[in-house]
Design an enzyme around this catalytic site. Structure first.
Site, PDB file in Angstrom:
ATOM      1  N   THR A  74       0.849  -1.208   0.000  1.00  0.00           N
ATOM      2  CA  THR A  74       0.000   0.000   0.000  1.00  0.00           C
ATOM      3  C   THR A  74       0.878   1.250   0.000  1.00  0.00           C
ATOM      4  O   THR A  74       0.660   2.185  -0.786  1.00  0.00           O
ATOM      5  CB  THR A  74      -0.931  -0.008   1.227  1.00  0.00           C
ATOM      6  OG1 THR A  74      -1.712  -1.199   1.201  1.00  0.00           O
ATOM      7  CG2 THR A  74      -1.857   1.199   1.232  1.00  0.00           C
ATOM      8  N   SER A 196       5.341  -7.310  -0.795  1.00  0.00           N
ATOM      9  CA  SER A 196       4.840  -7.315   0.586  1.00  0.00           C
ATOM     10  C   SER A 196       5.388  -8.531   1.315  1.00  0.00           C
ATOM     11  O   SER A 196       5.168  -9.662   0.864  1.00  0.00           O
ATOM     12  CB  SER A 196       3.305  -7.426   0.607  1.00  0.00           C
ATOM     13  OG  SER A 196       2.721  -6.252   0.126  1.00  0.00           O
ATOM     14  N   CYS A 321     -13.903  -4.515   2.711  1.00  0.00           N
ATOM     15  CA  CYS A 321     -14.507  -3.911   3.907  1.00  0.00           C
ATOM     16  C   CYS A 321     -13.964  -2.504   4.065  1.00  0.00           C
ATOM     17  O   CYS A 321     -12.770  -2.320   4.052  1.00  0.00           O
ATOM     18  CB  CYS A 321     -14.115  -4.693   5.147  1.00  0.00           C
ATOM     19  SG  CYS A 321     -14.741  -6.358   5.115  1.00  0.00           S
TER      20      CYS A 321
HETATM   21  N1  PLP Z   1      -2.220  -5.295  -3.530  1.00  0.00           N
HETATM   22  C1  PLP Z   1      -2.653  -6.565  -3.485  1.00  0.00           C
HETATM   23  C2  PLP Z   1      -2.897  -7.299  -4.767  1.00  0.00           C
HETATM   24  C3  PLP Z   1      -2.867  -7.191  -2.251  1.00  0.00           C
HETATM   25  O1  PLP Z   1      -3.302  -8.453  -2.212  1.00  0.00           O
HETATM   26  C4  PLP Z   1      -2.607  -6.461  -1.066  1.00  0.00           C
HETATM   27  C5  PLP Z   1      -2.846  -7.074   0.259  1.00  0.00           C
HETATM   28  O2  PLP Z   1      -3.925  -7.423   0.617  1.00  0.00           O
HETATM   29  C6  PLP Z   1      -2.147  -5.148  -1.167  1.00  0.00           C
HETATM   30  C7  PLP Z   1      -1.966  -4.596  -2.415  1.00  0.00           C
HETATM   31  C8  PLP Z   1      -1.812  -4.348   0.053  1.00  0.00           C
HETATM   32  O3  PLP Z   1      -0.565  -4.806   0.532  1.00  0.00           O
HETATM   33  P1  PLP Z   1      -0.029  -4.448   1.993  1.00  0.00           P
HETATM   34  O4  PLP Z   1      -0.887  -5.195   2.946  1.00  0.00           O
HETATM   35  O5  PLP Z   1       1.389  -4.945   1.986  1.00  0.00           O
HETATM   36  O6  PLP Z   1      -0.095  -2.980   2.146  1.00  0.00           O
END
Ligand code: PLP
Length: 388
Positions: A74, A196, A321
């Site tokens: 994110t 991540s 959510c």
């Molecule tokens: N993008 C995708 C495809 C994800 O699956 C997620 C996590 O749920 C995110 C972004 C967000 O990642 P993070 O939890 O590392 O901020």
């Protein structure tokens, strides 16, 4: 009470014990601040960060100098989209909200225009449309490596070629892809790649952004000028060490692990299909993550299933959510699935710690719940739904 079976690996993964051991060491013993240049505690952590960058770079074929550490995807996405300040952004409608919401916030402020790509009922990108909009020019193209709901794997190498052809910087959300499928930052024309930790058996709250040489972003966070001033703040050394170790292990074990995971997923899929004939498998089943099984059971609301099984099995509806309201998945809406399929959608994520016995039990748990719901809603019909 024992834990329910965990089949929600897209949401997050448990930390690998070997990774946790390293993290512990850098929390308790080698706890120095990597900016401390006057003593050995700082020296050791600087060395550890160097090693972690090498391990990550080896997994994705980048240069270690192209990596900066963030709290996760994110933040990395926000840093790219806000830090590049693009005025025309092409995005896929099945991107994660981290991309969509950031672009929409920029659009709302009048800073950017969004061009939406077309996807089909299986969430596949329309390549003719992609080529057409890219040929009209843009400042950023955002397409994920793999989808977090239906598990589609996108042809990143081909997309990178189109982005390069039209000189458009390409942001690839790699959070679901890196560590599960091969990703080649250098050769595939990716400009920005996000990683991540908590999706590949490392801790939550640590991630990376890979920035191709020659690209510069405006920082979101100002401070001590850490990480070339792009992302200030004391580095999360233990998390970084954990991320590095997790990447190292994925490089060694990914192929074998993912093949075993695919067999388990396929077994679960056939057990469910044999017991629930009306079950629909969503997404691009020819190109999906090994651990992904995204299903819809028409006439059976997913919330009713979750309510019945949540004490035994952890799977998810895949709903987004936000502030206490649960809205239907924007991914399934973009795929133009019927309301019935959206309401009955369940996301199942198998991972490397899933055991065969858990697959068998999960199939029984889901099947029993569906059967009870059918009976209660008096649409039970032995011809339509046969318990084996
Ligand atoms: N993008 C995708 C495809 C994800 O699956 C997620 C996590 O749920 C995110 C972004 C967000 O990642 P993070 O939890 O590392 O901020």
């Amino acid at each position: 009470m024992s834990n329910p079976i965990y089949l929600d690996y897209h949401s997050t993964t448990p930390v690998d014990r070997r990774v946790a051991q390293k993290v512990y060491d850098y929390m308790v013993h080698n706890f120095g601040n990597s900016s401390s240049i006057d003593h050995i505690f700082g020296d050791r952590t600087q060395e550890a960060i160097k090693k972690a960058k090498r391990q990550i770079a080896d997994l994705i074929n980048s240069s270690p100098q192209e990596i900066i550490f963030t709290s996760g995807t994110t933040e990395s996405i926000n840093l790219v989209i806000q830090g590049l300040q693009p005025s025309r952004i092409i995005i896929s409608p099945v991107e994660h909200k981290a991309v969509i919401d950031t672009c929409q916030a920029m659009a709302k402020k009048g800073l950017a225009e969004i061009i939406w790509l077309k996807v089909d009922k299986k969430a596949r990108i329309d390549f003719n449309h992609l080529e057409k909009v890219c040929s009209q020019g843009a400042d950023l193209l955002c397409i994920m490596g793999a989808n977090n709901e239906v598990g589609n794997i996108y042809p990143i190498e081909e997309i990178g070629k189109i982005a390069q052809k039209y000189h458009i910087p390409f942001l690839c959300d790699g959070s679901q892809a890196v560590g599960k499928i091969p990703v080649n930052f250098e050769d595939w024309g990716i400009t920005f790649l996000t990683i991540s930790g908590h999706k590949l058996y490392a801790p939550k709250g640590i991630g990376a952004l890979v920035i191709r040489k020659g690209y510069r972003l405006q920082p979101l966070i100002y401070g001590g000028g850490h990480q070339n001033g792009i992302r200030s703040g004391t580095l999360n050394v233990s998390g970084i060490v954990g991320l590095g170790e997790a990447c190292y292990l994925r490089q060694l074990e990914m192929q074998e692990d993912e093949s075993a995971i695919a067999l388990k997923r396929n077994h679960l899929q056939s057990l469910l299909q044999s017991k629930i004939p009306q079950l629909v498998v969503n997404g691009d089943t020819e190109n999906r993550l090994a651990g992904n099984l995204h299903i819809s059971i028409p006439n059976v609301p997913n919330s009713a299933i979750i309510a019945r099984i949540r004490h035994q099995l952890a799977i998810s509806t895949g709903s987004a959510c936000s502030s206490a309201t649960v809205s239907p998945s924007h991914v399934l809406r973009a795929m133009n699935l019927s309301d019935d399929l959206i309401e009955g959608a369940l996301r199942i994520g198998v991972g490397k710690f899933t055991r065969d016995i858990e697959i068998e039990k999960s199939a029984d748990i889901i099947t029993n719940a569906v059967e009870k719901i059918f009976q209660l809603t008096s649409i039970y019909d032995a011809d339509k739904f046969t318990r084996i």
